[in-house]
Design a protein around this motif. Structure first.
Motif, mmCIF file in Angstrom:
data_model
loop_
_atom_site.group_PDB
_atom_site.id
_atom_site.type_symbol
_atom_site.label_atom_id
_atom_site.label_comp_id
_atom_site.label_asym_id
_atom_site.label_seq_id
_atom_site.Cartn_x
_atom_site.Cartn_y
_atom_site.Cartn_z
ATOM 1 N N GLN A 95 3.712 -14.479 -2.183
ATOM 2 C CA GLN A 95 2.549 -13.984 -1.449
ATOM 3 C C GLN A 95 2.446 -12.456 -1.501
ATOM 4 N N GLU A 96 3.553 -11.766 -1.314
ATOM 5 C CA GLU A 96 3.518 -10.299 -1.319
ATOM 6 C C GLU A 96 3.120 -9.766 -2.694
ATOM 7 N N LEU A 97 3.686 -10.355 -3.733
ATOM 8 C CA LEU A 97 3.296 -9.944 -5.087
ATOM 9 C C LEU A 97 1.824 -10.243 -5.345
ATOM 10 N N ALA A 98 1.361 -11.381 -4.882
ATOM 11 C CA ALA A 98 -0.051 -11.734 -5.058
ATOM 12 C C ALA A 98 -0.944 -10.723 -4.349
ATOM 13 N N HIS A 99 -0.520 -10.279 -3.182
ATOM 14 C CA HIS A 99 -1.282 -9.270 -2.441
ATOM 15 C C HIS A 99 -1.311 -7.940 -3.227
ATOM 16 N N GLN A 100 -0.180 -7.549 -3.768
ATOM 17 C CA GLN A 100 -0.128 -6.323 -4.588
ATOM 18 C C GLN A 100 -1.033 -6.449 -5.808
ATOM 19 N N LEU A 101 -0.978 -7.600 -6.435
ATOM 20 C CA LEU A 101 -1.803 -7.830 -7.618
ATOM 21 C C LEU A 101 -3.281 -7.801 -7.273
ATOM 22 N N ASP A 102 -3.648 -8.361 -6.135
ATOM 23 C CA ASP A 102 -5.041 -8.333 -5.697
ATOM 24 C C ASP A 102 -5.518 -6.893 -5.509
ATOM 25 N N GLU A 103 -4.663 -6.064 -4.944
ATOM 26 C CA GLU A 103 -5.010 -4.650 -4.768
ATOM 27 C C GLU A 103 -5.219 -3.970 -6.120
ATOM 28 N N VAL A 104 -4.321 -4.222 -7.060
ATOM 29 C CA VAL A 104 -4.462 -3.648 -8.406
ATOM 30 C C VAL A 104 -5.762 -4.134 -9.042
ATOM 31 N N SER A 105 -6.052 -5.410 -8.919
ATOM 32 C CA SER A 105 -7.272 -5.973 -9.515
ATOM 33 C C SER A 105 -8.525 -5.332 -8.938
ATOM 34 N N ARG A 106 -8.544 -5.154 -7.615
ATOM 35 C CA ARG A 106 -9.705 -4.527 -6.977
ATOM 36 C C ARG A 106 -9.840 -3.065 -7.426
ATOM 37 N N MET A 107 -8.727 -2.368 -7.548
ATOM 38 C CA MET A 107 -8.778 -0.980 -7.997
ATOM 39 C C MET A 107 -9.239 -0.890 -9.449
ATOM 40 N N LEU A 108 -8.767 -1.822 -10.277
ATOM 41 C CA LEU A 108 -9.222 -1.859 -11.675
ATOM 42 C C LEU A 108 -10.730 -2.045 -11.749
ATOM 43 N N GLN A 109 -11.260 -2.947 -10.926
ATOM 44 C CA GLN A 109 -12.704 -3.181 -10.919
ATOM 45 C C GLN A 109 -13.444 -1.918 -10.486
ATOM 46 N N GLY A 110 -12.919 -1.234 -9.483
ATOM 47 C CA GLY A 110 -13.523 0.024 -9.047
ATOM 48 C C GLY A 110 -13.497 1.078 -10.135
ATOM 49 N N TYR A 111 -12.381 1.168 -10.843
ATOM 50 C CA TYR A 111 -12.233 2.124 -11.945
ATOM 51 C C TYR A 111 -13.238 1.800 -13.047
ATOM 52 N N LEU A 112 -13.354 0.521 -13.376
ATOM 53 C CA LEU A 112 -14.330 0.096 -14.389
ATOM 54 C C LEU A 112 -15.750 0.429 -13.950
ATOM 55 N N ASN A 113 -16.067 0.171 -12.692
ATOM 56 C CA ASN A 113 -17.409 0.463 -12.181
ATOM 57 C C ASN A 113 -17.707 1.957 -12.276
ATOM 58 N N ALA A 114 -16.727 2.784 -11.926
ATOM 59 C CA ALA A 114 -16.926 4.240 -11.983
ATOM 60 C C ALA A 114 -17.147 4.701 -13.418
ATOM 61 N N ILE A 115 -16.412 4.145 -14.349
ATOM 62 C CA ILE A 115 -16.569 4.538 -15.756
ATOM 63 C C ILE A 115 -17.919 4.081 -16.284
ATOM 64 N N SER A 116 -18.330 2.883 -15.928
ATOM 65 C CA SER A 116 -19.613 2.386 -16.442
ATOM 66 C C SER A 116 -20.789 3.190 -15.913
ATOM 67 N N LYS A 117 -20.641 3.781 -14.714
ATOM 68 C CA LYS A 117 -21.716 4.593 -14.123
ATOM 69 C C LYS A 117 -21.702 6.040 -14.605
ATOM 70 N N SER A 118 -20.615 6.446 -15.257
ATOM 71 C CA SER A 118 -20.514 7.865 -15.660
ATOM 72 C C SER A 118 -21.299 8.160 -16.920
#
Length: 118
Positions: A95-118
């Motif tokens: 569960q803890e690893l899954a939570h960490q992975l979820d955070e990484v996944s959400r941050m990756l999506q945010g990073y992708l969104n920022a790059i696509s808007k730049s």
């Protein structure tokens, strides 16, 4: 917000790297017969998340950056499956690893969104 000059400056990479370290710790607890199975596959997929963030960071073109970040996302999805499998096989609590992975996944999506808007 300061612009990152090295991949190590990216919080998403820092979180992904910490995830990799934790994956190595949990896979040491898996049964020995899983060394070339789940353990190896999960480690490779986890490393792929961080490594593709690194590779995408240095790319100059938006499409190239997004390609590597998308590969990192796919590797994160692969990790999510292996964590479910480990949990369902009663090898370890994930569960803890899954939570960490979820955070990484959400941050990756945010990073992708920022790059696509730049």
């Amino acid at each position: 917000m300061n612009k990152a000059t090295r991949f190590q400056d990216l919080i998403v990479w820092q979180k992904a790297h910490q995830f990799v370290l934790n994956v190595y710790r949990i896979t040491q607890l898996l049964p020995k017969e899983e060394i070339f199975g789940i353990s190896s596959q999960l480690r490779r997929a986890a490393i792929s998340i961080a490594a593709n963030i690194v590779e995408g960071f240095r790319k100059r073109g938006k499409n190239d950056k997004m390609k590597f970040l998308n590969i990192a996302q796919a590797s994160a999805d692969e990790c999510a499956y292996f964590l479910i499998l480990i949990q369902d096989l009663n090898y370890a609590q994930t569960q803890e690893l899954a939570h960490q992975l979820d955070e990484v996944s959400r941050m990756l999506q945010g990073y992708l969104n920022a790059i696509s808007k730049s």
